[in-house]
Design a protein around this motif. Structure first.
Motif, PDB file in Angstrom:
ATOM      1  N   ILE A  86      17.992 -26.290  30.457  1.00 34.74           N
ATOM      2  CA  ILE A  86      17.582 -27.550  31.081  1.00 34.74           C
ATOM      3  C   ILE A  86      18.768 -28.082  31.864  1.00 34.74           C
ATOM      4  O   ILE A  86      19.838 -28.322  31.295  1.00 34.74           O
ATOM      5  CB  ILE A  86      17.152 -28.605  30.029  1.00 34.74           C
ATOM      6  N   GLU A  87      18.602 -28.257  33.149  1.00 34.43           N
ATOM      7  CA  GLU A  87      19.688 -28.755  34.004  1.00 34.43           C
ATOM      8  C   GLU A  87      19.095 -29.537  35.164  1.00 34.43           C
ATOM      9  O   GLU A  87      18.352 -28.979  35.971  1.00 34.43           O
ATOM     10  CB  GLU A  87      20.539 -27.593  34.530  1.00 34.43           C
ATOM     11  N   LYS A  88      19.417 -30.825  35.249  1.00 33.31           N
ATOM     12  CA  LYS A  88      18.788 -31.653  36.276  1.00 33.31           C
ATOM     13  C   LYS A  88      19.527 -31.631  37.616  1.00 33.31           C
ATOM     14  O   LYS A  88      18.956 -31.982  38.644  1.00 33.31           O
ATOM     15  CB  LYS A  88      18.640 -33.095  35.792  1.00 33.31           C
ATOM     16  N   ASP A  89      20.799 -31.220  37.624  1.00 36.04           N
ATOM     17  CA  ASP A  89      21.558 -31.176  38.866  1.00 36.04           C
ATOM     18  C   ASP A  89      21.049 -30.034  39.750  1.00 36.04           C
ATOM     19  O   ASP A  89      21.010 -28.873  39.326  1.00 36.04           O
ATOM     20  CB  ASP A  89      23.043 -30.980  38.559  1.00 36.04           C
ATOM     21  N   ARG A  90      20.679 -30.347  40.971  1.00 42.65           N
ATOM     22  CA  ARG A  90      20.027 -29.363  41.837  1.00 42.65           C
ATOM     23  C   ARG A  90      20.928 -28.173  42.133  1.00 42.65           C
ATOM     24  O   ARG A  90      20.497 -27.015  42.059  1.00 42.65           O
ATOM     25  CB  ARG A  90      19.596 -30.038  43.153  1.00 42.65           C
ATOM     26  N   GLN A  91      22.169 -28.428  42.507  1.00 46.23           N
ATOM     27  CA  GLN A  91      23.068 -27.335  42.875  1.00 46.23           C
ATOM     28  C   GLN A  91      23.425 -26.470  41.668  1.00 46.23           C
ATOM     29  O   GLN A  91      23.471 -25.243  41.760  1.00 46.23           O
ATOM     30  CB  GLN A  91      24.326 -27.888  43.526  1.00 46.23           C
ATOM     31  N   ALA A  92      23.682 -27.114  40.541  1.00 45.36           N
ATOM     32  CA  ALA A  92      23.992 -26.351  39.333  1.00 45.36           C
ATOM     33  C   ALA A  92      22.805 -25.487  38.920  1.00 45.36           C
ATOM     34  O   ALA A  92      22.964 -24.328  38.511  1.00 45.36           O
ATOM     35  CB  ALA A  92      24.393 -27.292  38.206  1.00 45.36           C
ATOM     36  N   ALA A  93      21.598 -26.044  39.030  1.00 43.23           N
ATOM     37  CA  ALA A  93      20.399 -25.288  38.673  1.00 43.23           C
ATOM     38  C   ALA A  93      20.200 -24.098  39.603  1.00 43.23           C
ATOM     39  O   ALA A  93      19.805 -23.009  39.169  1.00 43.23           O
ATOM     40  CB  ALA A  93      19.177 -26.200  38.709  1.00 43.23           C
ATOM     41  N   ARG A  94      20.476 -24.280  40.870  1.00 41.54           N
ATOM     42  CA  ARG A  94      20.330 -23.171  41.827  1.00 41.54           C
ATOM     43  C   ARG A  94      21.294 -22.036  41.485  1.00 41.54           C
ATOM     44  O   ARG A  94      20.926 -20.858  41.530  1.00 41.54           O
ATOM     45  CB  ARG A  94      20.587 -23.665  43.250  1.00 41.54           C
ATOM     46  N   GLN A  95      22.530 -22.385  41.118  1.00 40.72           N
ATOM     47  CA  GLN A  95      23.487 -21.349  40.753  1.00 40.72           C
ATOM     48  C   GLN A  95      23.068 -20.638  39.464  1.00 40.72           C
ATOM     49  O   GLN A  95      23.222 -19.416  39.323  1.00 40.72           O
ATOM     50  CB  GLN A  95      24.886 -21.952  40.582  1.00 40.72           C
ATOM     51  N   LEU A  96      22.517 -21.402  38.513  1.00 39.79           N
ATOM     52  CA  LEU A  96      22.005 -20.787  37.290  1.00 39.79           C
ATOM     53  C   LEU A  96      20.900 -19.785  37.597  1.00 39.79           C
ATOM     54  O   LEU A  96      20.860 -18.691  37.019  1.00 39.79           O
ATOM     55  CB  LEU A  96      21.489 -21.864  36.342  1.00 39.79           C
ATOM     56  N   GLU A  97      19.989 -20.154  38.484  1.00 44.44           N
ATOM     57  CA  GLU A  97      18.916 -19.243  38.872  1.00 44.44           C
ATOM     58  C   GLU A  97      19.497 -17.940  39.431  1.00 44.44           C
ATOM     59  O   GLU A  97      19.058 -16.835  39.067  1.00 44.44           O
ATOM     60  CB  GLU A  97      18.021 -19.901  39.932  1.00 44.44           C
ATOM     61  N   ASP A  98      20.497 -18.061  40.299  1.00 39.70           N
ATOM     62  CA  ASP A  98      21.115 -16.875  40.881  1.00 39.70           C
ATOM     63  C   ASP A  98      21.760 -16.005  39.805  1.00 39.70           C
ATOM     64  O   ASP A  98      21.653 -14.767  39.841  1.00 39.70           O
ATOM     65  CB  ASP A  98      22.164 -17.283  41.916  1.00 39.70           C
ATOM     66  N   ASN A  99      22.426 -16.637  38.835  1.00 42.16           N
ATOM     67  CA  ASN A  99      23.113 -15.869  37.803  1.00 42.16           C
ATOM     68  C   ASN A  99      22.133 -15.180  36.854  1.00 42.16           C
ATOM     69  O   ASN A  99      22.396 -14.078  36.376  1.00 42.16           O
ATOM     70  CB  ASN A  99      24.087 -16.765  37.042  1.00 42.16           C
ATOM     71  N   LEU A 100      21.016 -15.822  36.575  1.00 39.20           N
ATOM     72  CA  LEU A 100      19.985 -15.173  35.760  1.00 39.20           C
ATOM     73  C   LEU A 100      19.450 -13.925  36.466  1.00 39.20           C
ATOM     74  O   LEU A 100      19.210 -12.889  35.832  1.00 39.20           O
ATOM     75  CB  LEU A 100      18.846 -16.148  35.478  1.00 39.20           C
ATOM     76  N   THR A 101      19.288 -14.027  37.777  1.00 38.78           N
ATOM     77  CA  THR A 101      18.824 -12.880  38.550  1.00 38.78           C
ATOM     78  C   THR A 101      19.881 -11.771  38.554  1.00 38.78           C
ATOM     79  O   THR A 101      19.560 -10.582  38.389  1.00 38.78           O
ATOM     80  CB  THR A 101      18.496 -13.310  39.985  1.00 38.78           C
TER      81      THR A 101
END
Length: 205
Positions: A86-101
């Motif tokens: 769970i992460e509400k910060d848009r930029q942090a969430a986008r980086q998390l998505e990239d790292n999961l991929t």
């Protein structure tokens, strides 16, 4: 370990590195946002924490203030069956998505870009065996999120809950959360609790 502060929209995001320290992805390095207030839990603290926790045994894990994802991704590397971030910060969430991929773990990991309290209060509960809580300091979030986890049905009978709070704060957690380990570093105190079953007829917040 994640602390959010506002940043000027005119400055492009810079990136640092997160190094995973154990498990399947040991020594893998991932990009993370490099800006004041957003940083991974240091290697030494993560190593101590996962030594405390021991084998994950296919646990379902919740990282409620994910930030860089250091704790949740480390848990996936060490054998967690699933991870909810769970992460509400848009930029942090986008980086998390990239790292999961990058790690190719999207079948085991789900990311919600929402406020953690709002998500827990509205989503359909599932029981987690391990929960990471590293709320921003000074916002009074530790007590309400602990209470919400307990009353909302989000924890297995003997779930472990890791909580990071500021040094001066004495967190008010449910009475049957037993403090197993704690340490202090800089401005932070870190606590690992284990949930114990309520006796028949007992109630808790």
């Amino acid at each position: 370990m994640t602390r959010h502060r506002s940043r000027s929209p005119s400055k492009p995001a810079r990136h640092g590195k997160l190094r995973l320290i154990g498990g399947d992805f040991k020594r893998r390095q991932l990009p993370i946002l490099d800006r004041p207030g957003l940083r991974p839990t240091p290697d030494r603290v993560r190593e101590t924490l996962f030594n405390w926790i021991g084998p994950l045994g296919g646990a379902h894990v919740l990282d409620a203030f994910a930030g860089s994802g250091a704790l949740g991704l480390e848990a996936l590397s060490r054998g967690a069956a699933s991870l909810t971030l769970i992460e509400k910060d848009r930029q942090a969430a986008r980086q998390l998505e990239d790292n999961l991929t990058t790690l190719d773990v999207r079948e085991r990991a789900t990311l919600h870009r929402l406020d953690a309290l709002a998500w827990l209060d509205s989503a359909e509960p599932m029981p987690y065996g391990l929960v990471f809580l590293d709320p921003p300091f000074g916002q009074g979030l530790a007590d309400p999120i602990c209470a919400l986890l307990e009353r909302g049905g989000w924890l297995t009978e003997q779930a472990m809950i890791y909580l990071e709070v500021e040094q001066a704060l004495v967190p008010n957690v449910p009475a049957h959360w037993r403090l197993e380990k704690q340490t202090r570093a800089g401005e932070t105190q870190a606590r690992l609790y284990r949930r114990t079953p309520l006796a028949e007829g007992d109630t808790d917040a």
